[in-house]
Design an enzyme around this catalytic site. Structure first.
Site, short mmCIF file in Angstrom:
data_model
loop_
_atom_site.label_atom_id
_atom_site.label_comp_id
_atom_site.label_asym_id
_atom_site.label_seq_id
_atom_site.Cartn_x
_atom_site.Cartn_y
_atom_site.Cartn_z
N SER A 31 5.31 1.67 4.35
CA SER A 31 4.60 2.13 3.16
C SER A 31 3.17 1.60 3.14
CB SER A 31 5.37 1.60 1.94
OG SER A 31 4.71 1.86 0.73
N GLY A 32 2.33 2.23 2.37
CA GLY A 32 1.04 1.69 1.97
C GLY A 32 0.17 1.13 3.08
N ILE A 33 -0.22 -0.12 2.90
CA ILE A 33 -1.20 -0.75 3.78
C ILE A 33 -0.63 -0.93 5.19
CG2 ILE A 33 -2.37 -2.97 4.19
CD1 ILE A 33 -2.81 -3.08 1.09
N ASP A 52 10.23 -3.26 8.62
CA ASP A 52 10.29 -3.20 7.16
C ASP A 52 11.76 -3.22 6.78
OD1 ASP A 52 7.94 -1.99 4.98
OD2 ASP A 52 10.05 -2.01 4.31
N TYR A 166 2.62 -14.76 -7.26
CA TYR A 166 1.93 -13.89 -6.30
C TYR A 166 0.63 -14.56 -5.83
CZ TYR A 166 -0.07 -9.60 -4.35
OH TYR A 166 -0.62 -8.66 -3.50
N LYS A 170 -0.39 -15.98 -2.01
CA LYS A 170 -1.52 -15.46 -1.23
C LYS A 170 -2.53 -16.58 -0.91
CE LYS A 170 -0.08 -11.20 -1.01
NZ LYS A 170 0.32 -10.59 0.28
N THR A 201 -1.49 2.24 -3.50
CA THR A 201 -0.23 2.27 -2.73
C THR A 201 0.92 2.32 -3.73
OG1 THR A 201 0.20 -0.12 -2.73
CG2 THR A 201 -1.23 0.71 -0.98
#
Ligand SMILES: NC(=O)c1ccc[n+]([C@@H]2O[C@H](COP(=O)([O-])OP(=O)(O)OC[C@H]3O[C@@H](n4cnc5c(N)ncnc54)[C@H](O)[C@@H]3O)[C@@H](O)[C@H]2O)c1
Length: 266
Positions: A31-33, A52, A166, A170, A201
């Site tokens: 997915s996405g990035i 994934d 989160y 990061k 996304t």
């Protein structure tokens, strides 16, 4: 030779950005990035090993790429999962590039004390990146080359409400990136991060939202940065390609911020 005599090869100005024959592991590729990075790397010649936990999305990415892609479904977050992914990739050949892209969002106030959400966020956003880095570095260092790219976030630099777990995960990714860049540098292994701002996304604009709600969310993101445009996976993939390729050969320990300038706004 003086610096001005350095033999710049201007005959192939974009040649350094190609990844012909390189083997790239990309997590979060369903997915996405992660998917965007996989498609871009394959488009410039890499063989991509996609991983994934979302089997269906992973199969769709692999199908879109074709023969250059192989897929390995895995719940990432442990040393064992990372080692099994690395062993799978090595059946194709030695790993040149490893992108830690898998991640989840979470939104809970610290005072809520949601232990399950906290542990889940750290497990994928922090632990999976650490073990992915470890598996990749252990293989790349003896070979004397390699590029590891961690997908961080603008959240590492900010203090948005409800994003404690989160943001912590990061910030840890940024720290890990710098430490491993120091450890791997003498062995020729480069380690960098890309920290996206708002990127369109599934994580930020879920497909089950109405079209109007999607548009509103994207418009809101555009207001949060100086550049009057939305960010897409391709924007992150371009930065990842620079770091993965020989174009980034003198770059390590860096966090490249791809966010429309949003970190300049408080
Ligand atoms: N979209 C943004 O605005 C944005 C901004 C900054 C950083 N990021 C980071 O970019 C990365 C990719 O996010 P995205 O926006 O493409 O989201 P996404 O939801 O589209 O993709 C994330 C992928 O990670 C996979 N995944 C999650 N947990 C997993 C696990 N335990 N094991 C295996 N796979 C797992 C998901 O199945 C999914 O395919 C994440 O690390 C995210 O934190 C995204």
């Amino acid at each position: 030779m003086t610096p001005v005599d350095y033999p710049l090869d201007a005959s192939r100005p974009l040649g350094a950005l190609r990844l012909d024959g390189r083997i790239a592991v990309i997590t979060g590729a369903a997915s996405g990035i992660g998917r965007g990075i996989a498609q871009m790397f394959a488009a410039v010649g890499a063989r991509v090993v996609l991983s994934d936990r979302n089997a269906q999305g992973l199969a769709e990415t692999a199908r879109a790429i074709g023969a250059a892609a192989v897929a390995h479904v895995a719940e990432l977050g442990t040393k064992d999962a990372a080692e099994r992914l690395a062993a799978f990739a090595e059946t194709i050949g030695p790993i040149d590039i490893w992108v830690n892209g898998a991640g989840i969002g979470s939104a809970n106030a610290v005072s809520e004390g949601n232990e399950e959400a906290y542990r889940r966020t750290i497990a994928i956003n922090q632990d999976a990146v650490f073990w992915g880095c470890s598996a990749a570095a252990r293989r790349m260092e003896p070979r004397g080359s390699g590029s590891i790219i961690n997908i961080s976030s603008i959240a590492a630099d900010k203090g948005d409400r409800k994003l404690a777990a989160y943001s912590m995960s990061k910030a840890a990714v940024n720290a890990l990136t710098r430490v491993l860049a120091n450890e791997g540098g003498p062995a020729g292994v480069r380690v960098n991060a890309v920290a996206p701002g708002f990127i369109v996304t599934e994580m930020t604009v879920p497909s089950d939202l109405s079209a109007a709600a999607r548009e509103a969310r994207i418009a809101q993101s555009v207001k949060r940065a100086p550049l009057p445009i939305a960010g897409y996976p391709e924007d992150v993939a371009h930065a990842a390609l620079y770091l993965a390729s020989d174009a980034g050969r003198y770059v390590t320990g860096q966090v490249i911020r791809v966010n429309g300038g949003a970190t300049m706004i408080p």
